[in-house]
Design a protein around this motif. Structure first.
Motif, mmCIF file in Angstrom:
data_model
loop_
_atom_site.group_PDB
_atom_site.id
_atom_site.type_symbol
_atom_site.label_atom_id
_atom_site.label_comp_id
_atom_site.label_asym_id
_atom_site.label_seq_id
_atom_site.Cartn_x
_atom_site.Cartn_y
_atom_site.Cartn_z
ATOM 1 N N UNK A 289 24.313 -10.056 24.957
ATOM 2 C CA UNK A 289 25.063 -9.213 25.393
ATOM 3 C C UNK A 289 26.325 -9.120 24.827
ATOM 4 N N UNK A 290 26.450 -8.256 23.588
ATOM 5 C CA UNK A 290 27.821 -8.243 22.948
ATOM 6 C C UNK A 290 28.023 -9.605 22.512
ATOM 7 N N UNK A 291 29.124 -10.234 23.243
ATOM 8 C CA UNK A 291 29.664 -11.602 22.591
ATOM 9 C C UNK A 291 28.878 -12.767 23.496
ATOM 10 N N UNK A 292 28.054 -12.509 24.394
ATOM 11 C CA UNK A 292 27.504 -13.550 25.012
ATOM 12 C C UNK A 292 25.902 -13.680 24.851
ATOM 13 N N UNK A 293 25.431 -14.827 24.825
ATOM 14 C CA UNK A 293 23.925 -14.885 24.580
ATOM 15 C C UNK A 293 23.618 -15.792 25.859
ATOM 16 N N UNK A 294 22.242 -15.351 26.416
ATOM 17 C CA UNK A 294 21.832 -16.023 27.420
ATOM 18 C C UNK A 294 20.375 -16.248 27.390
ATOM 19 N N UNK A 295 20.064 -17.623 27.493
ATOM 20 C CA UNK A 295 18.774 -18.268 27.153
ATOM 21 C C UNK A 295 18.484 -19.347 28.224
ATOM 22 N N UNK A 296 17.174 -19.556 28.367
ATOM 23 C CA UNK A 296 16.633 -20.773 29.136
ATOM 24 C C UNK A 296 15.501 -21.206 28.674
ATOM 25 N N UNK A 297 14.584 -22.217 29.270
ATOM 26 C CA UNK A 297 13.306 -22.707 28.562
ATOM 27 C C UNK A 297 12.761 -23.374 29.870
ATOM 28 N N UNK A 298 11.471 -23.845 29.794
ATOM 29 C CA UNK A 298 10.716 -24.416 30.818
ATOM 30 C C UNK A 298 10.951 -25.941 30.984
ATOM 31 N N UNK A 299 12.037 -26.498 30.358
ATOM 32 C CA UNK A 299 12.552 -27.865 30.467
ATOM 33 C C UNK A 299 13.916 -27.822 30.047
ATOM 34 N N UNK A 300 14.859 -27.011 30.386
ATOM 35 C CA UNK A 300 16.184 -27.025 30.124
ATOM 36 C C UNK A 300 17.034 -26.479 31.061
ATOM 37 N N UNK A 301 18.259 -25.940 30.617
ATOM 38 C CA UNK A 301 19.353 -25.420 31.533
ATOM 39 C C UNK A 301 19.140 -23.810 31.098
ATOM 40 N N UNK A 302 19.686 -23.138 31.871
ATOM 41 C CA UNK A 302 20.119 -21.591 31.825
ATOM 42 C C UNK A 302 21.563 -21.756 31.092
ATOM 43 N N UNK A 303 21.545 -21.061 29.865
ATOM 44 C CA UNK A 303 22.792 -21.313 29.273
ATOM 45 C C UNK A 303 23.379 -19.971 29.067
ATOM 46 N N UNK A 304 24.629 -19.983 28.845
ATOM 47 C CA UNK A 304 25.619 -18.875 28.469
ATOM 48 C C UNK A 304 26.232 -19.338 27.139
#
Length: 432
Positions: A289-304
């Motif tokens: 999203x422009x300057x931001x990245x959002x990602x998560x996994x099945x064994x991790x954190x939701x990260x910005x």
């Protein structure tokens, strides 16, 4: 300590030789089977009521769905859908080899839908007349017993295809004829992406390929680390403003500046206390999203993450591998254990959350939930027991659900005020 510097030495152009071993076709007889080797410690379990009404931009009526995940940066628009689930059309078109094999893509241009079944046939389906226009099969009989996981991408009159047998090819959307075909021998494990006249896809050995869309020849490739266990869909690609981000099967996200041809950063998105050599890693879409990245996994954190540096701006402990939905102010996440969560996208504050498992009281078996899509101020998703759900995005209230099938295996897409679902590569479902 991870040897991140290893990545810098592996930016490999087309003149370099591939180190990948060719695929053993026998492994595909069980490829579709689901494997769970761990239980995540990051289960979200809070129901939170909205304290205020969320505000949204106007929904857009889209006529096309060219990418498997709508756009090159996995950014889903706010769509138009005013249906009430009272008009449901189902059509058994394809066939399957392994019923647990739930990969596959659905792309749409105007009134025509393109999809593939597990036996490798590609179909063009006319939504208006509800009939098959053409079908194409490129595989010879030696591949018949292996389930095909086929990913597709539309670009004008060209349909690009990659699969779990190492094939990549192009099809003319009007005639249904193959324009070119290449076999690279290693299963591809991500969706296809397209940016500035180059095709991108990641293979099972976590190698990113850049292909010429004219003939399928390799332009360059980049090799990252790879684990021992290789799920069918373990990688994600996202491209925005000359920046390409992709994941591998050990939890690394790597950012590449396509124009400068340099690595910008690399970050592992797994929670440190969950890292294991036997971990079956699955990742959500990498949403830019422009300057931001959002990602998560099945064994991790939701990260910005900051797209320039990879630094964490905020994080939240939960498990999610579905596509995330975002707009001007909000981020919507579907967790592995059945919660829909609305975040303030700028600081990670939870605005509301809803437990889907409380809606259906007579659940006898665990239910999986798929997709998440924003349309006309509502959120839509599907479940493995055959239901489609409607939730108000403004405050997270449950509206309704309807059983449309005995079981579902994928999330919905929305085109021209219609919901479309592809189930087990054999049934096309249209909901109005």
């Amino acid at each position: 300590m991870r040897l991140i510097l290893l990545f810098v030495t592996f930016f490999i152009y087309s003149c370099s030789s591939d180190k990948d071993n060719k695929v053993d076709l026998e492994t595909f007889k069980k490829q579709g089977e689901k494997i769970n080797v761990f239980e995540s410690n990051n289960l979200f379990d809070k129901e939170i009521d909205a304290k205020s009404i969320l505000q949204f931009n106007q929904p857009q009526l889209n006529k096309k769905w060219n990418y498997e995940h709508f756009s090159s940066n996995n950014f889903y628009d706010h769509f138009v859908f005013d249906g009430k689930f009272d008009d449901i059309f189902k059509k058994d078109i394809g066939d399957y080899v392994n019923r647990n094999n739930d990969d596959g893509s659905l792309v749409v241009s105007e009134n025509f839908v393109f999809f593939a079944d597990e036996k490798g046939k590609i179909y063009k389906f006319d939504l208006a007349n509800r009939k098959i226009v053409w079908e194409l099969k490129i595989y010879d009989s030696s591949y018949n017993s292996y389930p095909k996981n086929i990913t597709m991408l539309l670009n004008g009159e060209f349909l690009y295809v990659a699969d779990n047998l190492g094939f990549v090819y192009s099809v003319n959307t009007e005639t249904g004829k193959t324009l070119w075909q290449q076999n690279y021998g290693i299963p591809f494990s991500s969706h296809l992406n397209y940016y500035k006249n180059v095709l991108y896809v990641v293979n099972q050995n976590s190698r990113l390929y850049a292909f010429d869309p004219v003939d399928g020849q390799k332009i360059w490739s980049f090799e990252s680390l790879s684990g021992l266990i290789k799920p069918a869909k373990s990688s994600s690609i996202s491209i925005y403003d000359n920046k390409l981000l992709f994941s591998n099967d050990v939890g690394d996200v790597t950012a590449i500046d396509i124009e400068k041809q340099v690595i910008m950063w690399n970050r592992n998105v797994l929670s440190q206390n969950n890292i294991s050599t036997n971990l079956v890693f699955k990742i959500s879409n990498i949403l830019i999203d422009k300057k931001d990245v959002y990602v998560s996994s099945n064994s991790g954190d939701l990260l910005n993450l900051n797209i320039q540096t990879g630094e964490i701006k905020w994080s939240y402990k939960l498990s999610s591998v579905q596509n995330h939905i975002i707009n001007e102010k909000y981020l919507f996440v579907l967790t592995e254990n059945g919660f829909v969560v609305a975040f303030n996208k700028n600081n990670g504050t939870i605005l509301w959350s809803l437990n889907l498992n409380k809606i259906i009281k007579d659940l006898k078996d665990p239910v999986e939930y798929y997709g998440l899509i924003l349309a006309s101020n509502n959120l839509y998703l599907t479940s493995s027991n055959g239901n489609i759900f409607k939730i108000t995005a403004i405050d997270g209230k449950y509206v309704m659900h309807k059983k449309i099938n005995s079981e579902l295996s994928r999330g919905p897409i929305i085109v021209d005020n219609n919901i479309l679902i592809l189930n087990h590569s054999s049934e096309l479902i249209l909901v109005k």
